[in-house]
Design an enzyme around this catalytic site. Sequence first.
Site, short mmCIF file in Angstrom:
data_model
loop_
_atom_site.label_atom_id
_atom_site.label_comp_id
_atom_site.label_asym_id
_atom_site.label_seq_id
_atom_site.Cartn_x
_atom_site.Cartn_y
_atom_site.Cartn_z
N LYS A 32 33.72 41.08 43.94
CA LYS A 32 33.62 42.10 42.88
C LYS A 32 32.67 41.64 41.79
O LYS A 32 31.77 42.38 41.38
CB LYS A 32 35.00 42.37 42.24
CG LYS A 32 36.03 42.91 43.21
CD LYS A 32 37.33 43.22 42.50
CE LYS A 32 38.04 42.00 41.95
NZ LYS A 32 38.48 41.04 42.95
N THR A 33 32.87 40.42 41.33
CA THR A 33 32.04 39.94 40.24
C THR A 33 30.60 39.77 40.70
O THR A 33 29.66 40.05 39.96
CB THR A 33 32.62 38.63 39.68
OG1 THR A 33 33.98 38.87 39.29
CG2 THR A 33 31.84 38.15 38.46
N ASP A 225 34.52 44.06 34.08
CA ASP A 225 35.14 43.19 35.08
C ASP A 225 36.63 43.04 34.75
O ASP A 225 37.04 43.24 33.61
CB ASP A 225 34.44 41.82 35.06
CG ASP A 225 34.65 41.04 36.36
OD1 ASP A 225 35.31 41.57 37.27
OD2 ASP A 225 34.15 39.90 36.45
N GLU A 226 37.43 42.66 35.72
CA GLU A 226 38.86 42.37 35.51
C GLU A 226 39.57 43.54 34.82
O GLU A 226 40.36 43.36 33.89
CB GLU A 226 39.04 41.10 34.65
CG GLU A 226 38.30 39.87 35.16
CD GLU A 226 39.08 39.09 36.21
OE1 GLU A 226 40.21 39.49 36.54
OE2 GLU A 226 38.53 38.11 36.72
N GLN A 256 46.17 41.06 40.52
CA GLN A 256 45.84 39.96 39.60
C GLN A 256 46.09 40.33 38.14
O GLN A 256 45.51 39.74 37.23
CB GLN A 256 44.38 39.54 39.79
CG GLN A 256 44.11 38.95 41.16
CD GLN A 256 42.71 38.40 41.28
OE1 GLN A 256 42.35 37.45 40.60
NE2 GLN A 256 41.90 39.02 42.11
N ARG A 600 42.18 30.80 43.75
CA ARG A 600 41.02 30.15 43.14
C ARG A 600 40.40 29.14 44.10
O ARG A 600 39.28 28.69 43.92
CB ARG A 600 41.39 29.40 41.84
CG ARG A 600 41.93 30.22 40.66
CD ARG A 600 41.09 31.40 40.34
NE ARG A 600 41.59 32.57 41.03
CZ ARG A 600 40.89 33.68 41.21
NH1 ARG A 600 39.66 33.76 40.77
NH2 ARG A 600 41.40 34.71 41.85
P1 ATP Z 1 38.25 37.50 41.73
O1 ATP Z 1 39.15 38.63 42.15
O2 ATP Z 1 38.91 36.19 41.87
O3 ATP Z 1 37.61 37.75 40.40
P2 ATP Z 1 35.83 38.45 42.97
O4 ATP Z 1 36.21 39.62 43.79
O5 ATP Z 1 35.20 38.72 41.67
O6 ATP Z 1 37.07 37.46 42.83
P3 ATP Z 1 33.49 36.84 43.45
O7 ATP Z 1 33.80 35.78 42.48
O8 ATP Z 1 32.45 37.83 43.14
O9 ATP Z 1 34.86 37.57 43.88
O10 ATP Z 1 33.13 36.21 44.86
C1 ATP Z 1 33.91 35.19 45.47
C2 ATP Z 1 33.02 34.22 46.24
O11 ATP Z 1 32.47 34.86 47.38
C3 ATP Z 1 31.84 33.74 45.44
O12 ATP Z 1 31.60 32.40 45.74
C4 ATP Z 1 30.70 34.63 45.91
O13 ATP Z 1 29.47 34.00 45.74
C5 ATP Z 1 31.05 34.83 47.36
N1 ATP Z 1 30.58 36.12 47.91
C6 ATP Z 1 30.77 37.33 47.37
N2 ATP Z 1 30.24 38.31 48.14
C7 ATP Z 1 29.69 37.71 49.22
C8 ATP Z 1 28.98 38.18 50.38
N3 ATP Z 1 28.75 39.46 50.61
N4 ATP Z 1 28.58 37.24 51.25
C9 ATP Z 1 28.81 35.93 51.06
N5 ATP Z 1 29.47 35.42 49.99
C10 ATP Z 1 29.91 36.30 49.06
MG MG Z 2 35.77 38.27 39.69
#
Ligand code: ATP
Ligand code: MG
Length: 719
Positions: A32-33, A225-226, A256, A600
């Site tokens: 997402k981020t 975000d969040e 979360q 995490r």
């Molecule tokens: P959270 O819910 O904990 O905030 P998030 O959904 O925001 O998590 P991110 O932090 O954006 O997730 O991504 C998690 C990890 O996966 C990061 O290391 C990111 O670089 C990697 N990642 C995200 N999308 C892809 C993708 N399409 N291919 C490969 N790696 C990815």
């Molecule tokens: Mg995130």
Amino acid sequence: MDILNGLNDGQREAVTTTEGFVRVIAGAGSGKTRALARRFAWLVMELGILPGSILCVTFTNKSAGEMQRRIHNLIGDNDTGIINTFHGFCLSVLQEEAHVIQYPKSFMVLDNADIDAMLRLIYEERGLSLRHMTFAAARDLIEMRKTLTEPDYYRALTALSPEPLRQRYEEAAAPEDIIFCGYLYQEKKCFGLDYNDLIKLTLHVFEDPDIRMKWQARLEYIMIDEFQDIDRLQYQLMTVLCGCHKNLFIVGDPDQTIYTWRGANVNYLLNFGKAFPNVKTILMTKNYRSTPQILAAANSLIAKNRLRVEKSLVSTLADGAPVMCLHAENPGAEAAWIAEEIKGLREKGAAFRDMTVLYRAHHVARAVEASLLKENIPYAVYSGAPFFERREIRDALAYLRMVAFRDDLSFLRVANVPRRNLGERRMKFLQERAVRDGCTLWEALLRTSEDEIFRGTHAGRFIALIEGLAADCESRPVSELLADILDASGYEEMLRTEGAQDRLDNLAELRQSVHEYEVTCGEEATLPGYLAHAALFAGGADADGPVDRVRLMTVHTAKGLEFPYVFLCGMNEGIFPSRKTRTLEGMEEERRLAFVAMTRARKGLFLSGAGGKNFDGSPRYPSRFLLDIDEGLLSFIRRPGDDLVTDAREYIAFSEHWLTRGAGPQLLSVGQRVRHPTFGEGAVLEVDRSRSAYLIRFDGLPTPRAISFRARLEAQLKS
Ligand code: ATP
Ligand code: MG
């Protein structure tokens, strides 16, 4: 570079759907981020939107910094637009619109410690004691009163002069009124605003249609975000901000939500589709962060929550090591195991900075710190606000504030530190003088420093110090100013004499944080700017950077971040879940918090708890969250004995029983009036957590009674 490279279909859709209301609901580590950051780059590089027209809201300053870095890397530009927390954004609005609220452009941002310092003044002046109300309860009271007295509170705080507030404060008789009016008076007098004011006053400022239009027009795209942790005021603010262009992009994960206790409401995320027109919802189900082993354990835990929309999350990574789990004999042994495992990972080639120890509450870290010290493992505690709450840090900041604002709070803090013979008697003299003349303590000192009473003191030197530094503070870097103050005031000398090396180290860390601020802000770095930044910066001047050390932090701090190896320690009933959990909803929030902690981890996850006895003699049970996870998904180094597990399950079943019955009342505070079904009305004298009981003096009984937290007590509204 192709902005859409390395994104899955859902992410691409999220990035390229730039217009209208878009919501991403997806699990932990699903990208997402990443999508949010890429979307920023897309807007700027593909569509040619100016970074300054984009508002990107993150949850903590730490993640704002992280996001700035990500976006800077993507667009290679230093103008990264407005990437900030809600509070940080409101701060810039209020600085720009300061004239509307009759505040100077560079006002003070007050944190909890400042509020407490003001409360201390009020309590002393009006003979209140903590028996009337603890500071924490007083802070809650102030926040509540502000909401209740809304138009009036704005008027009072934004009036030209603090005089009417002083009058109200002096006329107030009930402790609640004294505290509330006294606090507003103190705030206005030093041109301070607390976090709560930042948001409320911004909303107030936006009531003016011209100002509102200006900001609405400026912010063409808003991304948040969040979003699962947004609260009512932030939601209102966001609704106002997107009113013109109607381009709002939000991402969140209902599993979360961990700030309900502070007013967050996940329903804003869930009902977003109904609240706004033509909402496009994007779901993403792949996890890119954690190994299948880690993800399976985390999924197995969160599945135990009853109030939840089910959602599947599959790992995209190759198999890794099993999730390790230890129920140690005692906390010392638990901490020793963690240090051992850290050394083991290090020997296999992992860096210390790849390892993070997470815990529910800071006190759990002490045992871990001790064992890391013993093993010579370098570490840094990410303590959030506490870094800025350390005595030497607050003193140093108070000196800076003296130079910038010459407010009473800072004056009281540093006028006699190091000693200048300005003890209690002389302070009292100044206070009386300030009241008589309606001026600040600093002005009172300027007027009287030649008086007999200041003979033999260093008052003159203090004045010269502050005035000397203030004279050219605008033309000098803050870092230089800080170095000068610490030197010329004799403050560092004092610490050296005390042999307080750790305090000196902390000051060095503070200088580093000033330096980083200057690098980030470039020419826009100013002293008031830095002070506002420091007051807002909940992440602390923490230990990022080149040094290789293990990081220790609370789960709340770790939100949104990821680490190769995670040690989640203190997995015991009463620690995690916290002993303060009173309702089923609260328990589910604790479980989400444990879920956040586990998700995490990227490559390795280590869960640990300890046996033995609690300080009240009861046995330490393993956390219910360990028991929630399918046994087959954990690899035990040492398991809790069968008898202990049986007892623990019995204890947990009992506690679940009264959680679901809703018998857990909100915690009452000292001074609160209550009604008991049999004893009638009374007041809380003491909150005895060790016995889970209130000591209450009932109006109709000659002696106080200890009444269980579980009893059906009705809190009375104060008249
Ligand atoms: P959270 O819910 O904990 O905030 P998030 O959904 O925001 O998590 P991110 O932090 O954006 O997730 O991504 C998690 C990890 O996966 C990061 O290391 C990111 O670089 C990697 N990642 C995200 N999308 C892809 C993708 N399409 N291919 C490969 N790696 C990815
Ligand atoms: Mg995130």
